[in-house]
Enzyme design. Structure first.
Site, PDB file in Angstrom:
ATOM      1  CE  LYS A 256      -4.390  -1.510   1.627  1.00  0.00           C
ATOM      2  NZ  LYS A 256      -5.705  -1.181   2.685  1.00  0.00           N
TER       3      LYS A 256
ATOM      4  CE  LYS B  21      -6.009  -8.742  -1.573  1.00  0.00           C
ATOM      5  NZ  LYS B  21      -5.556  -8.301  -0.419  1.00  0.00           N
TER       6      LYS B  21
ATOM      7  CE  LYS C 136     -13.051  -4.035   1.200  1.00  0.00           C
ATOM      8  NZ  LYS C 136     -13.333  -3.875   2.630  1.00  0.00           N
TER       9      LYS C 136
END
Ligand code: TYM
Length: 342
Positions: free
Chosen positions: A120, A203, A206
């Site tokens: 991230k 993956k 969202k």
């Protein structure tokens, strides 16, 4: 169960971030498993982790809506707010209070090794929020504020639960107590890592900019069917056995989704669908997905018509949660030597 864990009554805690849409990966990897735990008659606490969500920017109105929508998603999927405790993280201040103590136990080097932090923050670590770095210590606090023994999660959260164990063990060691349990990650079922429908190496998430990459729990029947029909695959038919899927990520993903929706193992799924062409398998999977998911989406929409009722459920959940967390935090404060107000 390890000896350590067995000293503590079994208690299940897990959380989901209310950032963006609840998707099929969250449902199969987490929420559906939560319902299984609830039905096993264990004490269960499930949480919308709004404080985790703001470690990256969230539009305030969207965050509030997503928090209620996630609560609706839990309930529509079968979480019963009477049998389970359903909470918003920010309603239960002991999470953040315990997190401060655990920030002082966890080591910088441990946090820096977290895959999610590396992914991230990436090359922009200097611009990432301090909260994003400390995120796993708040997660440890979520779990340890309840002395939770079992944490059902998808595969991507395993490292964070292992870190939770390290933090708990260091706290116990540093203060010479046997206070926190060794929490077990529980990663079960055929779909512990649901992949993107557009790219089998990524993956389902969202944050993927492509809506076609995921099935949102709010998608209607048409959208669900369309996304499955258009899911990327290779041209070969499905193999006869599971071994034949090892280097076919997209095909494997669809079989795992099929198995998880049918509540059977991937091996059992292969016995049913092995050898089929995608032109046969995909429509069958689409029908199954619509049958299992569309009613949940419809129920979420119905619940979202009455946000006051959702808020009342969360208020009641927070009250029940605090009956557990307040005494545990109090004991932590005593252990570390904080003078307690009389
Ligand atoms: P989050 O919000 O990213 O995901 C919530 C849950 O869904 C699982 N999951 C998946 N499972 C299978 N396939 C996928 N593609 C997929 N994507 C997500 C996750 O593994 C997770 O179980 N840090 C956590 C939230 C959290 C938490 C906690 C979890 C905060 N405190 C305490 C457990 C205990 C997170 O960001 O999950």
């Amino acid at each position: 169960m390890s000896d350590q864990t067995s000293r503590f009554a079994p208690r299940v805690f897990s959380g989901i971030q209310p950032s963006g849409n609840l998707h099929l990966g969250n449902y199969l990897g987490a929420v559906k498993r939560f319902v299984d735990w609830q039905d096993r008659d264990v004490e269960t606490i499930f949480c919308m982790v709004d404080q985790h969500a703001i470690t990256v920017w969230q539009d305030p109105a969207d965050l509030a809506r997503s928090t209620r929508e996630l609560a609706a998603g839990f309930i529509a999927s079968g979480i019963d707010p009477e049998r389970s405790i359903l909470i918003a993280q920010s309603h239960v201040p002991e999470h953040a209070q315990l997190a401060w103590v655990l920030n002082c136990v966890a080591r910088m080097g441990w946090m820096r090794r977290m895959t999610q932090w590396k992914e991230k923050a990436g090359k922009h670590a200097e611009e990432a929020s301090l909260g994003l770095f400390a995120y796993p210590a708040l997660m440890a606090a979520d779990v340890l504020a309840y002395h939770a023994t079992h944490v059902p999660v998808g595969e991507d959260q395993k490292q964070h639960i292992e870190l939770t164990r390290d933090i708990a063990a260091k706290f116990n060691h540093d203060y010479g107590v046997d206070f926190f349990p060794e929490t077990e990650p529980v990663i079960e079922g055929a779909a512990t890592r649901v992949m993107s429908l557009r790219d089998g190496s990524r993956k389902m998430s969202k944050s993927d900019p492509s809506d076609a990459s995921r099935i949102n729990m709010t998608d209607d029947a048409d959208a669900i069917a369309k996304k499955i029909r258009r899911a990327r695959t290779d041209p070969d038919p499905l193999p006869e056995t599971i071994e034949g899927l090892s280097d076919r990520a997209e095909a494997r993903n669809l079989v795992n989704i099929y198995a998880a929706l049918r509540e059977i193992t991937a091996d059992e799924a292969m016995a049913e669908v092995g050898g089929q062409q995608f032109s046969q398998f995909k429509p069958m999977l689409a029908d199954l997905a619509v049958d299992r998911l569309a009613p949940i989406g419809a129920e979420m929409a119905r619940l979202m018509d009455d946000p006051a009722q959702i808020d009342a459920i969360l208020a009641r959940g927070a009250e029940r949660a605090r009956a557990i967390t307040a005494p545990i935090l109090d004991e932590v404060y005593r252990i570390v030597g904080f003078v307690r107000p009389r």
